[in-house]
Enzyme design. Structure first.
Site, PDB file in Angstrom:
ATOM      1  N   SER A  52      35.883  45.080  42.892  1.00 17.14           N
ATOM      2  CA  SER A  52      36.445  46.412  43.053  1.00 17.14           C
ATOM      3  C   SER A  52      35.112  47.537  43.183  1.00 17.14           C
ATOM      4  CB  SER A  52      37.056  46.609  41.653  1.00 17.14           C
ATOM      5  OG  SER A  52      38.120  45.866  41.379  1.00 17.14           O
TER       6      SER A  52
HETATM    7  N1  SAH Z   1      37.980  41.975  38.455  1.00 18.04           N
HETATM    8  C1  SAH Z   1      37.615  41.440  39.890  1.00 18.04           C
HETATM    9  C2  SAH Z   1      38.497  42.042  40.929  1.00 18.04           C
HETATM   10  C3  SAH Z   1      39.091  41.081  41.839  1.00 18.04           C
HETATM   11  S1  SAH Z   1      40.394  41.481  42.871  1.00 18.04           S
HETATM   12  C4  SAH Z   1      36.089  41.712  40.124  1.00 18.04           C
HETATM   13  O1  SAH Z   1      35.326  42.438  39.414  1.00 18.04           O
HETATM   14  O2  SAH Z   1      35.409  41.174  41.270  1.00 18.04           O
HETATM   15  C5  SAH Z   1      41.817  40.932  41.748  1.00 18.04           C
HETATM   16  C6  SAH Z   1      41.956  39.441  41.443  1.00 18.04           C
HETATM   17  O3  SAH Z   1      43.155  38.926  40.914  1.00 18.04           O
HETATM   18  C7  SAH Z   1      41.775  38.371  42.683  1.00 18.04           C
HETATM   19  O4  SAH Z   1      40.999  37.624  42.706  1.00 18.04           O
HETATM   20  C8  SAH Z   1      43.022  37.662  42.712  1.00 18.04           C
HETATM   21  O5  SAH Z   1      43.064  36.444  43.262  1.00 18.04           O
HETATM   22  C9  SAH Z   1      43.429  37.915  41.282  1.00 18.04           C
HETATM   23  N2  SAH Z   1      44.967  37.648  41.022  1.00 18.04           N
HETATM   24  C10 SAH Z   1      45.997  38.165  41.347  1.00 18.04           C
HETATM   25  N3  SAH Z   1      47.230  37.933  40.853  1.00 18.04           N
HETATM   26  C11 SAH Z   1      46.805  37.180  39.762  1.00 18.04           C
HETATM   27  C12 SAH Z   1      47.401  36.401  38.528  1.00 18.04           C
HETATM   28  N4  SAH Z   1      48.864  36.564  38.447  1.00 18.04           N
HETATM   29  N5  SAH Z   1      46.437  36.151  37.660  1.00 18.04           N
HETATM   30  C13 SAH Z   1      45.330  35.785  37.864  1.00 18.04           C
HETATM   31  N6  SAH Z   1      44.443  36.474  39.016  1.00 18.04           N
HETATM   32  C14 SAH Z   1      45.279  37.170  39.643  1.00 18.04           C
END
Ligand code: SAH
Length: 206
Positions: A52
């Site tokens: 993000s």
């Molecule tokens: N907080 C992260 C942002 C990652 S983007 C950072 O700081 O890098 C969002 C993430 O949510 C992705 O890696 C995706 O695979 C995950 N995601 C999507 N649906 C999900 C679910 N139901 N349970 C766990 N992770 C999920």
């Protein structure tokens, strides 16, 4: 970055700004993108996912109103960056990631950044972690059609949940739920853009 992109845009909590300064974001981006680590923008981390934008991480963390004893659940570990920021504010952080390769890399990134307190769990975060509930704070870093009821049910009395909610690849809003006994108070915080939350209480996989 913290002064120009985060404090200047309205994140004022000094503990959140200190947490943002403490975490080396270059440890959480692919090596080829390291020189962009301190630009205020999301970056690809593989598997179609993104780390993000730093301003959005700071805004969400501030909205959680964390106390140092709070137990926090993050849904969407991704690179592990937001989990590392949360870990500066409380030692009690669990983070769920559905893509096993990302969970493994996040564990390695966290270790490389000397963050030892975050528990990364592989699975469907829309169901939360009922065995470890309740949580004082829950944060989703992927956008679902609504806040998963399993997660609002795992929020402690007085607890805060911050989540992007809306349309897949379309308009989304950051919302905060606050539990007051059996009641949940809802606030809209502003427009955002996140990757989809995929799971039993999220969107179906495409
Ligand atoms: N907080 C992260 C942002 C990652 S983007 C950072 O700081 O890098 C969002 C993430 O949510 C992705 O890696 C995706 O695979 C995950 N995601 C999507 N649906 C999900 C679910 N139901 N349970 C766990 N992770 C999920």
């Amino acid at each position: 970055m913290v002064d120009d992109d985060i404090a200047a845009r309205g994140v004022g909590d000094p503990r959140v700004l200190a947490a943002m300064r403490a975490v080396p974001r270059e440890r959480f981006v692919p090596p080829a993108l390291a020189e962009l680590a301190y630009a205020d923008r999301p970056l690809p981390i593989g598997e179609g996912q993104t780390i993000s934008q730093p301003y959005v991480v700071a805004w969400m963390v501030e909205a959680l109103e964390l106390a140092p004893t709070d137990r926090v659940l993050e849904i969407g570990t991704g690179s592990g960056y937001a989990a590392a920021v949360l870990a500066q504010l409380t030692p009690h952080v669990w983070s769920i990631e559905r893509v096993p390769a990302l969970a493994a890399r996040a564990r390695a990134n966290l270790a490389a950044a000397d963050v030892t307190t975050v528990q990364v769990i592989e699975g469907d975060g829309t169901l939360g972690l009922p065995a470890l509930a309740p949580f004082d704070a829950i944060v989703l870093t992927a956008a679902g059609p609504a806040v998963p009821p399993a997660l609002s049910a795992q929020l402690a009395d007085g607890g805060r949940l911050v989540a992007p909610v809306g349309v897949q690849d379309g308009p989304q809003e950051l919302v905060r739920l606050r539990r007051a006994g059996a009641r949940l108070e809802l606030e809209a915080l502003g427009a955002v853009q996140f990757v989809p939350l995929i799971g039993a209480q999220g969107f179906a996989p495409r």
